[in-house]
Design a protein around this motif. Structure first.
Motif, PDB file in Angstrom:
ATOM      1  N   UNK A 110       0.720  -1.030  -0.170  1.00  0.00           N
ATOM      2  CA  UNK A 110       0.181  -0.102  -0.036  1.00  0.00           C
ATOM      3  C   UNK A 110       1.037   1.315   0.061  1.00  0.00           C
ATOM      4  N   UNK A 111       2.163   1.191   0.740  1.00  0.00           N
ATOM      5  CA  UNK A 111       2.978   2.412   0.560  1.00  0.00           C
ATOM      6  C   UNK A 111       3.651   2.643  -0.744  1.00  0.00           C
ATOM      7  N   UNK A 112       3.468   1.591  -1.921  1.00  0.00           N
ATOM      8  CA  UNK A 112       4.024   1.724  -3.179  1.00  0.00           C
ATOM      9  C   UNK A 112       3.117   2.137  -3.928  1.00  0.00           C
ATOM     10  N   UNK A 113       1.901   1.833  -3.583  1.00  0.00           N
ATOM     11  CA  UNK A 113       0.547   2.289  -4.726  1.00  0.00           C
ATOM     12  C   UNK A 113      -0.437   2.401  -3.664  1.00  0.00           C
ATOM     13  N   UNK A 114      -0.423   3.670  -3.250  1.00  0.00           N
ATOM     14  CA  UNK A 114      -1.634   3.975  -2.369  1.00  0.00           C
ATOM     15  C   UNK A 114      -2.668   4.320  -3.198  1.00  0.00           C
ATOM     16  N   UNK A 115      -2.899   4.806  -4.060  1.00  0.00           N
ATOM     17  CA  UNK A 115      -4.009   5.173  -5.018  1.00  0.00           C
ATOM     18  C   UNK A 115      -4.623   4.037  -5.635  1.00  0.00           C
ATOM     19  N   UNK A 169       1.405  -4.793 -17.993  1.00  0.00           N
ATOM     20  CA  UNK A 169       1.224  -3.850 -19.191  1.00  0.00           C
ATOM     21  C   UNK A 169      -0.067  -3.130 -19.083  1.00  0.00           C
ATOM     22  N   UNK A 170      -1.301  -3.521 -18.528  1.00  0.00           N
ATOM     23  CA  UNK A 170      -2.381  -2.917 -18.264  1.00  0.00           C
ATOM     24  C   UNK A 170      -2.164  -1.601 -17.631  1.00  0.00           C
ATOM     25  N   UNK A 171      -1.405  -1.660 -16.413  1.00  0.00           N
ATOM     26  CA  UNK A 171      -1.039  -0.197 -15.883  1.00  0.00           C
ATOM     27  C   UNK A 171      -0.566   0.807 -16.731  1.00  0.00           C
ATOM     28  N   UNK A 172       0.166   0.507 -17.699  1.00  0.00           N
ATOM     29  CA  UNK A 172       0.976   1.400 -18.517  1.00  0.00           C
ATOM     30  C   UNK A 172       0.218   1.907 -19.945  1.00  0.00           C
ATOM     31  N   UNK A 173      -0.790   0.861 -20.240  1.00  0.00           N
ATOM     32  CA  UNK A 173      -1.377   1.115 -21.435  1.00  0.00           C
ATOM     33  C   UNK A 173      -2.701   1.714 -21.326  1.00  0.00           C
ATOM     34  N   UNK A 174      -3.239   1.157 -20.279  1.00  0.00           N
ATOM     35  CA  UNK A 174      -4.859   1.531 -19.935  1.00  0.00           C
ATOM     36  C   UNK A 174      -4.886   2.775 -19.118  1.00  0.00           C
ATOM     37  N   UNK A 175      -5.878   3.625 -19.309  1.00  0.00           N
ATOM     38  CA  UNK A 175      -6.285   4.765 -18.433  1.00  0.00           C
ATOM     39  C   UNK A 175      -6.785   4.249 -17.213  1.00  0.00           C
ATOM     40  N   UNK A 176      -7.064   5.277 -16.232  1.00  0.00           N
ATOM     41  CA  UNK A 176      -7.696   4.824 -14.986  1.00  0.00           C
ATOM     42  C   UNK A 176      -8.996   4.200 -14.754  1.00  0.00           C
ATOM     43  N   UNK A 323      -5.429   8.492 -34.630  1.00  0.00           N
ATOM     44  CA  UNK A 323      -6.180   9.545 -34.165  1.00  0.00           C
ATOM     45  C   UNK A 323      -7.496   9.019 -32.960  1.00  0.00           C
ATOM     46  N   UNK A 324      -8.027   7.860 -33.098  1.00  0.00           N
ATOM     47  CA  UNK A 324      -8.675   7.302 -32.263  1.00  0.00           C
ATOM     48  C   UNK A 324      -7.949   7.196 -30.940  1.00  0.00           C
ATOM     49  N   UNK A 325      -6.635   6.548 -31.020  1.00  0.00           N
ATOM     50  CA  UNK A 325      -5.862   6.254 -29.736  1.00  0.00           C
ATOM     51  C   UNK A 325      -5.168   7.382 -29.233  1.00  0.00           C
ATOM     52  N   UNK A 326      -4.796   8.398 -29.896  1.00  0.00           N
ATOM     53  CA  UNK A 326      -4.250   9.601 -29.339  1.00  0.00           C
ATOM     54  C   UNK A 326      -5.151  10.427 -28.627  1.00  0.00           C
ATOM     55  N   UNK A 327      -6.420  10.484 -28.909  1.00  0.00           N
ATOM     56  CA  UNK A 327      -7.237  11.024 -28.047  1.00  0.00           C
ATOM     57  C   UNK A 327      -7.230  10.430 -26.422  1.00  0.00           C
ATOM     58  N   UNK A 328      -7.314   9.170 -26.464  1.00  0.00           N
ATOM     59  CA  UNK A 328      -7.390   8.544 -25.184  1.00  0.00           C
ATOM     60  C   UNK A 328      -5.942   8.454 -24.177  1.00  0.00           C
ATOM     61  N   UNK A 329      -4.809   9.048 -25.210  1.00  0.00           N
ATOM     62  CA  UNK A 329      -3.947   8.977 -24.436  1.00  0.00           C
ATOM     63  C   UNK A 329      -3.451  10.003 -23.739  1.00  0.00           C
ATOM     64  N   UNK A 330      -4.214  11.123 -23.962  1.00  0.00           N
ATOM     65  CA  UNK A 330      -4.500  12.479 -23.107  1.00  0.00           C
ATOM     66  C   UNK A 330      -5.124  12.396 -21.724  1.00  0.00           C
ATOM     67  N   UNK A 331      -5.667  11.099 -21.431  1.00  0.00           N
ATOM     68  CA  UNK A 331      -6.229  11.025 -20.136  1.00  0.00           C
ATOM     69  C   UNK A 331      -5.229  10.301 -19.392  1.00  0.00           C
ATOM     70  N   UNK A 332      -5.302  10.351 -18.016  1.00  0.00           N
ATOM     71  CA  UNK A 332      -4.402  10.119 -16.896  1.00  0.00           C
ATOM     72  C   UNK A 332      -4.203   8.491 -16.832  1.00  0.00           C
ATOM     73  N   UNK A 333      -2.940   7.999 -17.050  1.00  0.00           N
ATOM     74  CA  UNK A 333      -2.648   6.663 -17.319  1.00  0.00           C
ATOM     75  C   UNK A 333      -2.718   5.948 -15.791  1.00  0.00           C
ATOM     76  N   UNK A 334      -2.974   4.635 -15.939  1.00  0.00           N
ATOM     77  CA  UNK A 334      -3.222   3.873 -14.724  1.00  0.00           C
ATOM     78  C   UNK A 334      -1.855   3.904 -14.025  1.00  0.00           C
ATOM     79  N   UNK A 335      -0.812   4.010 -14.607  1.00  0.00           N
ATOM     80  CA  UNK A 335       0.713   3.815 -14.001  1.00  0.00           C
ATOM     81  C   UNK A 335       1.022   5.175 -13.051  1.00  0.00           C
ATOM     82  N   UNK A 336       0.042   6.067 -13.208  1.00  0.00           N
ATOM     83  CA  UNK A 336       0.025   7.306 -12.251  1.00  0.00           C
ATOM     84  C   UNK A 336      -0.497   6.791 -10.795  1.00  0.00           C
ATOM     85  N   UNK A 337      -1.064   5.713 -10.585  1.00  0.00           N
ATOM     86  CA  UNK A 337      -1.391   5.388  -9.435  1.00  0.00           C
ATOM     87  C   UNK A 337      -0.311   4.604  -8.487  1.00  0.00           C
TER      88      UNK A 337
END
Length: 722
Positions: A110-115, A169-176, A323-337
């Motif tokens: 939990x200290x390494x990934x509290x979010x 790979x889900x944490x780096x490619x997917x959005x939250x 174009x379709x994927x570039x729009x979703x890349x602007x959202x917060x990635x899951x690795x920010x958790x």
């Protein structure tokens, strides 16, 4: 044991969240009870001899079973009951103490990934299920719940709850939001811990699964291994008895969890499931094309999860989906958790190298991490030069085998040497290359019976249909105005060559051909109409008009016009082999091989096989570097063994790239989807592979020499080897 994989889960049986969930709960519980009944029947079979012995002793006390015969039966049954009880106790003890296998993972405290922990707890609250005991990452594109309730794996405060394993790979490619939607049905699978019947059935199946392989432990003596094999047979027998029930139980659990998770981010789940498939494709390509060459060179990329984002972005760009994927890349990635994404990525990358290649557990001089910016210099260039050195070493050994005196004076490592060795000459191999698609029509019994093309003239096709004409000396063949004419041999006539080439019959201006002196009259020209296809799919032979002689075809002759192909004239034995149409396939036995390439490929394959065997021996010897808390981890190879021709083509390509780097301004590069790449003037050279294959497969160096001349590579210059 892993259960509740992506898209699966479980809901509490007491909830009223829908008919589908209630059906899944009831189905899972009924299958769990069936598993427990298998366990009960096994226990009943174990105590049955003891029960019979008790009955016999009771009969003796009451005076019903008296006499010498009954005494013998009592003692026999008693001995059998004791043996069966001892065996049953041994099996039960092994099943209870056997440690179920767990997946190698990177623990996320939990200290390494509290979010991330907060997100999972909130998701569990919305689903009204217990929160997972812990969260871990694995280098795989999947997510599941793993039961680690065994005392060896149990964590403090877990209280029997499973561990949530997430594909890194889900944490780096997917959005939250996408990650939350994907994890919803998985987190819903924590409900089985609250149901005692399903939990007991799972513990029993996990114990049997672990006991079935207990004989494979390396630290067992001969006597203990013999007993472990007997226990393993009993465990496998019970697993077969309850295997179907266990599968149906997990299917019911998955149905209940999926039904419960539909209330959470239903719209986002549809988009997220598309990203799961895309992430799997990019991750597999990154491991096999990019990471594997680095692992073989003693380097492991420390940012595989970050690299999968670049690979998937490149894949979407090539597929015109950027174009379709570039729009979703602007959202917060899951690795920010994560608090430190770089450290977690490095740990997951090292774990991937250990699982898929068998690397050591810690970094060292021969096993060092590499950044993506250093990949071309530390991996690509070293790989090319190592392959080039191996290729020239094999050539030196082959030369020494053929000529022992050549071992004292090895040739310089040049590209010209390989080109000369693999090139086939017409004198050595008169047959054409495979790319020419050679094919010879079946000749007649006597080739002298066939008309030949006169002095350098070649047949041409008519504008409407194919004509087969008799050509006069010096005259160009001309197409018929209406339909194709086919000269046939008259029935019973033996065609003979004309006394003079000028006496050959001609077909011009619609006049009938006049026979030459001393020659038989040829058969009249038969009009050919387009017939309907026959039963065998081919057009039938044209039928002449009434009164015309019946044409005779030799039994070994195959008419190309009737088969729908343009006619190919047959010349003398010294004439070149005609080139066939693309519709004529080349059979496997007629496939032209390059003997020099076959010999070199076989020697190269043997050399690579020896190196791979030495690597596997080192990995096996280093048990501490490739094992976890449950013993040695299994090695999961990524690609099947390559053929000799593939290895030879790879090594020749590496030598060409070394020559290009040493003699021109070319440079090694990295392609996120194809791995090592040669950059010529900053652009990837994509036309090199087919030219190398032409040399290796057909022994034709012309395409590769043309590419070398265009690029400015000097093949006669020695290359720098590793």
């Amino acid at each position: 044991m892993r259960y509740g994989v992506s898209g699966s889960g479980f809901g509490n049986g007491g909830s009223d969240s829908g008919l589908g969930e209630e059906w899944g709960v009831r189905a899972a519980r009924s299958r769990a009870l069936a598993i427990l009944r298998v366990r009960g029947r096994a226990l009943g079979a174990a105590i049955l001899p003891a029960a019979v012995a008790v009955v016999l002793y009771a009969g003796e006390v009451t005076g019903h079973f008296t006499g010498a015969g009954w005494a013998t039966v009592r003692w026999t049954v008693t001995v059998l009951a004791v043996l069966v009880l001892l065996a049953a106790a041994a099996v039960a003890l092994v099943v209870a103490r056997a440690r179920p296998a767990v997946t190698p993972t990177v623990e996320l405290t939990e200290a390494a990934a509290p979010d991330l922990h907060r997100l999972v707890r909130d998701l569990a609250d919305r689903l009204d299920v217990p929160a997972p005991a812990a969260i871990a990452l694995t280098p795989d594109c999947d997510s599941w719940l793993e039961d680690r309730s065994h005392r060896v794996h149990r964590q403090a405060g877990a209280a029997g709850s499973p561990v949530l394993v997430i594909g890194s790979p889900f944490l780096w490619w997917m959005r939250v939001a996408e990650l939350r939607a994907v994890l919803a049905p998985v987190v819903a699978g924590t409900g089985p811990a609250a149901d005692p019947d399903i939990a007991a059935a799972r513990r029993f199946v996990r114990g049997l699964d672990a006991a079935a392989v207990v004989a494979d432990a390396p630290d067992l003596g001969p006597l203990r291994r013999l007993g472990a094999r007997g226990v393993g047979r009993v465990a496998r027998l019970l697993l077969r008895a309850c295997g179907t029930h266990a599968a149906e139980m997990e299917r019911g659990v998955a149905a209940a969890g999926s039904e419960r998770a539909q209330a959470v981010d239903q719209g986002t789940r549809i988009v997220a499931q598309e990203q799961v498939g895309l992430a799997y494709a990019g991750w597999d390509r990154l491991l096999t094309r990019v990471a594997l060459p680095a692992w073989r060179m003693g380097r492991w990329p420390s940012g595989l999860d970050a690299g999968v984002v670049s690979a998937l972005t490149e894949l979407s760009r090539r597929d015109r989906l950027a174009e379709g994927y570039s729009s979703r890349l602007g959202e917060r990635p899951a690795c920010d958790l994560l608090e430190e994404p770089g450290a977690v990525d490095e740990a997951a990358s090292l774990l991937a190298a250990r699982l898929f290649h068998g690397g050591p557990a810690e970094a060292g001089p021969d096993w060092a991490p590499v950044e993506w910016s250093r990949y071309p210099e530390e991996v690509v260039d070293r790989k090319w030069r190592a392959d080039a050195a191996r290729l020239h070493d094999v050539l030196d050994r082959l030369a020494a085998t053929e000529d022992p005196e050549a071992a004292d004076a090895p040739q310089a490592p040049t590209l010209t040497r390989v080109l000369t060795h693999l090139t086939t000459t017409p004198a050595e191999h008169p047959a054409p290359s495979r790319s020419a698609r050679p094919a010879r029509l079946t000749p007649t019994k006597d080739e002298a019976d066939l008309p030949t093309v006169a002095d350098g003239d070649a047949p041409r096709l008519a504008t409407d249909e194919a004509d087969l004409l008799s050509v006069a000396d010096g005259d160009d063949p001309k197409p018929a105005e209406d339909e194709a004419d086919l000269s046939t041999v008259a029935d019973g006539d033996d065609p003979k060559p004309a006394a003079d080439e000028a006496d050959l019959p001609t077909a011009a201006g619609g006049d009938d051909p006049k026979p030459a002196a001393g020659a038989h009259a040829p058969a009249p020209v038969v009009e050919e109409h387009t017939p309907a296809p026959g039963a065998d799919g081919h057009a039938p032979v044209p039928v002449p008009d009434e009164g015309d002689p019946v044409p005779v075809l030799d039994e070994d002759y195959s008419d190309p016009v009737a088969d729908g192909h343009a006619p190919v004239p047959m010349g003398d034995e010294d004439d070149p082999v005609p080139v066939a149409d693309e519709d004529y396939p080349v059979s496997a036995e007629d496939e032209i091989r390059n003997p020099a390439a076959d010999t070199l490929a076989a020697a190269l394959s043997a050399r690579v096989a020896r190196e791979d065997a030495e690597w596997e021996a080192r990995v096996t010897a280093d048990a501490a570097g490739f094992s976890g808390p449950d013993g040695p981890w299994p090695l999961c190879p990524l690609v099947p063994p390559r053929t000799g021709r593939d290895l030879l083509a790879d090594h020749v390509t590496a030598l060409v790239c070394c020559a290009a780097v040493d003699t021109t301004g070319a440079a090694p590069g990295l392609d996120w989807l194809d791995g090592p790449a040669l950059l010529v003037d900053g652009v990837r050279a994509t036309d090199l592979a087919p030219r190398v294959l032409a040399l290796v497969e057909d022994g034709d160096p012309a395409p590769l020499r043309a590419w070398l001349a265009t690029t400015g590579v000097r093949p006669e210059k020695p290359v720098r080897l590793l």
